[in-house]
Motif scaffolding. Structure first.
Motif, PDB file in Angstrom:
ATOM      1  N   GLY A  66       0.790  -1.224   0.000  1.00 18.95           N
ATOM      2  CA  GLY A  66       0.000   0.000   0.000  1.00 18.95           C
ATOM      3  C   GLY A  66       0.820   1.270   0.000  1.00 18.95           C
ATOM      4  O   GLY A  66       0.600   2.179  -0.805  1.00 18.95           O
ATOM      5  N   VAL A  67       1.797   1.369   0.922  1.00 22.97           N
ATOM      6  CA  VAL A  67       2.596   2.586   1.023  1.00 22.97           C
ATOM      7  C   VAL A  67       3.514   2.774  -0.182  1.00 22.97           C
ATOM      8  O   VAL A  67       3.552   3.865  -0.765  1.00 22.97           O
ATOM      9  CB  VAL A  67       3.388   2.612   2.346  1.00 22.97           C
ATOM     10  CG1 VAL A  67       4.380   3.769   2.361  1.00 22.97           C
ATOM     11  CG2 VAL A  67       2.429   2.724   3.530  1.00 22.97           C
ATOM     12  N   PRO A  68       4.279   1.758  -0.621  1.00 23.57           N
ATOM     13  CA  PRO A  68       5.108   1.960  -1.823  1.00 23.57           C
ATOM     14  C   PRO A  68       4.303   2.356  -3.056  1.00 23.57           C
ATOM     15  O   PRO A  68       4.706   3.235  -3.816  1.00 23.57           O
ATOM     16  CB  PRO A  68       5.786   0.591  -2.018  1.00 23.57           C
ATOM     17  CG  PRO A  68       5.765  -0.045  -0.680  1.00 23.57           C
ATOM     18  CD  PRO A  68       4.511   0.422  -0.027  1.00 23.57           C
ATOM     19  N   VAL A  69       3.149   1.711  -3.260  1.00 26.44           N
ATOM     20  CA  VAL A  69       2.327   2.046  -4.417  1.00 26.44           C
ATOM     21  C   VAL A  69       1.770   3.461  -4.280  1.00 26.44           C
ATOM     22  O   VAL A  69       1.705   4.212  -5.264  1.00 26.44           O
ATOM     23  CB  VAL A  69       1.189   1.020  -4.595  1.00 26.44           C
ATOM     24  CG1 VAL A  69       0.206   1.475  -5.670  1.00 26.44           C
ATOM     25  CG2 VAL A  69       1.764  -0.344  -4.959  1.00 26.44           C
ATOM     26  N   ALA A  70       1.375   3.858  -3.079  1.00 26.34           N
ATOM     27  CA  ALA A  70       0.865   5.217  -2.868  1.00 26.34           C
ATOM     28  C   ALA A  70       1.946   6.259  -3.111  1.00 26.34           C
ATOM     29  O   ALA A  70       1.663   7.344  -3.644  1.00 26.34           O
ATOM     30  CB  ALA A  70       0.312   5.350  -1.452  1.00 26.34           C
ATOM     31  N   MET A  71       3.168   5.956  -2.736  1.00 16.63           N
ATOM     32  CA  MET A  71       4.271   6.888  -3.008  1.00 16.63           C
ATOM     33  C   MET A  71       4.494   7.036  -4.516  1.00 16.63           C
ATOM     34  O   MET A  71       4.794   8.133  -5.007  1.00 16.63           O
ATOM     35  CB  MET A  71       5.537   6.419  -2.302  1.00 16.63           C
ATOM     36  CG  MET A  71       5.445   6.489  -0.777  1.00 16.63           C
ATOM     37  SD  MET A  71       6.943   5.924   0.069  1.00 16.63           S
ATOM     38  CE  MET A  71       8.073   7.255  -0.370  1.00 16.63           C
ATOM     39  N   ILE A  72       4.329   5.940  -5.259  1.00 15.61           N
ATOM     40  CA  ILE A  72       4.388   6.031  -6.723  1.00 15.61           C
ATOM     41  C   ILE A  72       3.249   6.921  -7.230  1.00 15.61           C
ATOM     42  O   ILE A  72       3.446   7.761  -8.119  1.00 15.61           O
ATOM     43  CB  ILE A  72       4.310   4.628  -7.358  1.00 15.61           C
ATOM     44  CG1 ILE A  72       5.554   3.804  -6.993  1.00 15.61           C
ATOM     45  CG2 ILE A  72       4.178   4.726  -8.872  1.00 15.61           C
ATOM     46  CD1 ILE A  72       5.460   2.349  -7.413  1.00 15.61           C
ATOM     47  N   ALA A  73       2.058   6.751  -6.636  1.00 16.58           N
ATOM     48  CA  ALA A  73       0.903   7.545  -7.063  1.00 16.58           C
ATOM     49  C   ALA A  73       1.119   9.032  -6.834  1.00 16.58           C
ATOM     50  O   ALA A  73       0.619   9.865  -7.599  1.00 16.58           O
ATOM     51  CB  ALA A  73      -0.351   7.076  -6.321  1.00 16.58           C
ATOM     52  N   ASP A  74       1.855   9.407  -5.783  1.00 19.13           N
ATOM     53  CA  ASP A  74       2.137  10.816  -5.523  1.00 19.13           C
ATOM     54  C   ASP A  74       3.177  11.385  -6.483  1.00 19.13           C
ATOM     55  O   ASP A  74       3.442  12.592  -6.468  1.00 19.13           O
ATOM     56  CB  ASP A  74       2.611  11.004  -4.078  1.00 19.13           C
ATOM     57  CG  ASP A  74       1.458  10.993  -3.084  1.00 19.13           C
ATOM     58  OD1 ASP A  74       0.347  11.404  -3.464  1.00 19.13           O
ATOM     59  OD2 ASP A  74       1.666  10.561  -1.929  1.00 19.13           O
ATOM     60  N   ARG A  75       3.768  10.527  -7.316  1.00 18.44           N
ATOM     61  CA  ARG A  75       4.830  10.958  -8.230  1.00 18.44           C
ATOM     62  C   ARG A  75       4.534  10.639  -9.700  1.00 18.44           C
ATOM     63  O   ARG A  75       5.244  11.109 -10.583  1.00 18.44           O
ATOM     64  CB  ARG A  75       6.158  10.288  -7.833  1.00 18.44           C
ATOM     65  CG  ARG A  75       6.687  10.773  -6.488  1.00 18.44           C
ATOM     66  CD  ARG A  75       7.643   9.777  -5.861  1.00 18.44           C
ATOM     67  NE  ARG A  75       8.247  10.314  -4.646  1.00 18.44           N
ATOM     68  CZ  ARG A  75       7.657  10.317  -3.462  1.00 18.44           C
ATOM     69  NH1 ARG A  75       6.420   9.845  -3.327  1.00 18.44           N
ATOM     70  NH2 ARG A  75       8.276  10.827  -2.408  1.00 18.44           N
ATOM     71  N   TRP A  76       3.510   9.809  -9.978  1.00 21.37           N
ATOM     72  CA  TRP A  76       3.264   9.322 -11.337  1.00 21.37           C
ATOM     73  C   TRP A  76       1.787   9.462 -11.668  1.00 21.37           C
ATOM     74  O   TRP A  76       0.992   9.927 -10.846  1.00 21.37           O
ATOM     75  CB  TRP A  76       3.717   7.852 -11.445  1.00 21.37           C
ATOM     76  CG  TRP A  76       3.793   7.303 -12.832  1.00 21.37           C
ATOM     77  CD1 TRP A  76       4.539   7.787 -13.866  1.00 21.37           C
ATOM     78  CD2 TRP A  76       3.069   6.177 -13.345  1.00 21.37           C
ATOM     79  NE1 TRP A  76       4.338   7.028 -14.996  1.00 21.37           N
ATOM     80  CE2 TRP A  76       3.451   6.022 -14.703  1.00 21.37           C
ATOM     81  CE3 TRP A  76       2.156   5.278 -12.802  1.00 21.37           C
ATOM     82  CZ2 TRP A  76       2.949   5.018 -15.520  1.00 21.37           C
ATOM     83  CZ3 TRP A  76       1.660   4.274 -13.611  1.00 21.37           C
ATOM     84  CH2 TRP A  76       2.049   4.144 -14.955  1.00 21.37           C
TER      85      TRP A  76
END
Length: 431
Positions: free
Chosen positions: A77-87
Motif C-alpha cells: 500500500g505505502v510503496p504504491v501510494a508513493m508512486i501515485a504521488d509521483r506518477w
C-alpha cells in the motif's frame, strides 16, 4: 460554501473540463472500486461451499479473508501510494485492477489452502493500487467542503460490491460452482481496467485547494510525521483501526453466521442478505459522508462526533440481532448495525485528505489504510474465526454467535477514540 471554496471549485472544473467530466471520472473510479470489493466479498459469501470442498477451519478461513489478504495489501500500500504521488494515478489504478483481477481468476484454480492463500496474496498486492490513489484523484476533482460527500459516494463501492458479490456468489454457487465464480469476476476486471485508462484524464494536483499548492511529493518519513505532529490524525488512526476491526469482522462473518448458526438457505443469501447488506452499508458510508459535509460547515468536530454516535448505536442493536433465534428476525435487526458500522469510513478518509498537502495525499491515505487493513481487515476476521474455533467444542454451530459478540468491546473502544478526537480538530483545521 465560502467564496474561496466556490472559486476553487469553479477553477478546478474549468481546468478538468467541467462538472460532467469530473462526475464521469468519479463514476469510473466507483466501478473499478466495486470490482475491488466484489473480489473481496466473493470469498466470504462462498465460505461454506469452499469449506466443504477443502475442509478449512474457521481460523484458516479467517486468515484467507483477513490476514493473508491484508498483509500483502498493507505491505504494498505505502510503496504504491508513493508512486501515485509521483506518477500518473489513473494509469496506476488501471494497471493495478488488471493485476488483482488476474489473481482473482486464479483463485478458481486453487486446489488447497496454501494455493488459495497464495492467490489471495496476489489479490491483496494488486488491490493496494486501488483505493489510496483513487482518493488522491478525487481530492483533485472536488473542493475541500465537498470531499466528504464525494468520498462517501466513491466508498459506496464497498456496499455495492458487497451486494454484487453476495448476489452473484450465491447464484454462482448454485449454478456454475465457486471456482467459475472467481474466473468470471476476474475476467470482468481485466476488461474494465483499460476503459478507465482510456476514458479518464489525470487531474491537476492541487487545483481544488485555495491554500495548499501542488508542492513536491514528501518522503515517506515526512508523510508519517504528519500523523505524529497532528493529534487529530493520530486519533483518527486509532479510532478507524478499531472501527475497521469491528466492521471487517462483521462483514466477513455475518454471511456464515446467518447460514451456519441461523440456518439461512443459500438461495436466501442472494434474495435477502445481498440487497440488505448493499443498502445498509451504502446508507452508512454515504450517510456518514453527507452528515459530516453538512455539519462540518459549522464545526470540524463533526469528523469525530458523527462516527462516535454511529458506534454508540451499533453496539446494542448488533447484540440484539445476535441473540434472536431465526435468520429472518436476525437479519431484520442487523439492518441498523450494518449501516452504523461503516459510518466512520468517509469522514476518516476525508479528514486525512483535508489535512495533508496535495502531493502527499495518496501516501497519507495509505498510512491510514494500514490501520484499516492490518488492524481491521487483517485481525478482525481472524480474531472472530479463532474465537469461533475455540468455542466450537462447547457451543457447536452457535460458536459464531459468541465470536461476533466478542467484537463489541472493540466497538466501544472505537467510539471513545472517535469522540476523544473532537478535542483537537478545531486547532488542526485552523493551522
Amino acid at each position: 460554501m465560502t467564496e474561496a471554496t466556490a472559486f476553487a471549485a469553479t477553477k478546478g472544473a474549468q481546468i478538468y473540463g467541467g462538472t460532467a467530466r469530473r462526475n464521469f471520472a468519479l463514476g469510473m473510479l466507483f466501478v473499478v472500486g466495486t470490482i475491488n470489493f466484489v473480489d473481496r466479498q466473493l470469498l466470504s459469501v462462498l465460505v461454506e461451499p469452499i469449506r466443504a470442498d477443502m475442509q478449512f477451519s474457521d481460523t484458516q478461513f479467517g486468515l484467507l479473508t483477513g490476514l493473508a489478504f491484508a498483509l500483502f495489501y498493507a505491505a504494498m500500500g505505502v510503496p504504491v501510494a508513493m508512486i501515485a504521488d509521483r506518477w500518473n494515478r489513473v494509469k496506476l489504478i488501471g494497471l493495478s485492477c488488471i493485476v488483482w483481477s488476474a489473481f482473482t481468476a486464479a483463485c478458481g484454480l486453487a486446489s488447497n489452502f496454501w494455493q488459495l492463500a497464495l492467490m489471495r496474496f496476489g489479490v491483496g498486492a494488486g488491490e493496494a493500487g486501488g483505493t489510496a490513489p483513487s482518493l488522491s484523484v478525487i481530492a483533485d476533482l472536488y473542493p475541500p467542503a465537498k470531499r466528504p460527500f464525494a468520498i462517501g459516494l466513491f466508498t459506496c463501492n464497498g456496499p455495492f460490491g458487497v451486494f454484487v458479490g453476495a448476489a452473484f456468489g450465491a447464484w454462482a454457487a448454485a449454478n456454475i460452482g465457486w471456482r467459475n465464480a472467481f474466473v468470471v469476476i476476474g475476467i470482468v476486471g481485466i476488461l474494465v481496467a483499460p476503459l478507465l485508462i482510456w476514458l479518464v484524464r489525470e487531474p491537476m494536483r492541487g487545483a481544488m485547494d485555495t491554500q495548499k499548492q501542488a508542492d513536491a511529493a514528501l518522503p515517506f518519513g515526512q508523510s508519517l510525521a504528519m500523523f505524529v505532529r497532528r493529534r487529530s490524525l493520530r486519533m483518527v488512526m486509532v479510532g478507524s483501526g478499531l472501527a475497521a476491526f469491528v466492521s471487517y469482522g462483521m462483514l466477513n462473518w455475518i454471511p456464515a453466521f446467518l447460514m451456519r448458526t441461523q440456518k439461512m438457505p443459500l438461495e436466501a443469501m442472494a434474495s435477502w442478505f445481498a440487497p440488505a447488506a448493499g443498502i445498509t452499508f451504502g446508507v452508512g458510508i454515504l450517510g456518514g459522508g453527507w452528515l459530516v459535509s453538512r455539519a462540518a460547515e459549522r464545526s470540524p468536530r463533526a469528523y469525530g462526533t458523527i462516527p462516535a454516535l454511529a458506534t454508540a448505536v451499533l453496539v446494542p442493536t448488533f447484540i440484539a440481532a445476535l441473540l434472536v433465534d431465526s435468520w429472518q428476525l436476525s437479519l431484520a435487526l442487523m439492518l441498523v448495525p450494518m449501516a452504523a458500522c461503516t459510518a466512520y469510513v468517509a469522514p476518516a478518509l476525508a479528514l486525512v485528505q483535508n489535512l495533508t498537502p496535495p502531493r502527499s495525499r495518496a501516501t497519507a491515505a495509505a498510512v491510514l489504510m494500514l490501520m484499516f487493513n492490518i488492524v481491521g481487515l487483517g485481525l478482525g476476521p481472524l480474531f472472530a474465526g479463532m474465537v469461533s474455533d475455540a468455542l466450537k467444542p462447547e457451543h457447536g454451530d452457535a460458536s459464531l454467535r459468541w465470536a461476533l459478540m466478542a467484537l463489541m468491546p472493540f466497538a466501544v473502544a472505537a467510539g471513545f477514540a472517535q469522540f476523544a478526537m473532537t478535542r483537537h480538530l478545531d486547532k488542526d483545521f485552523a493551522e
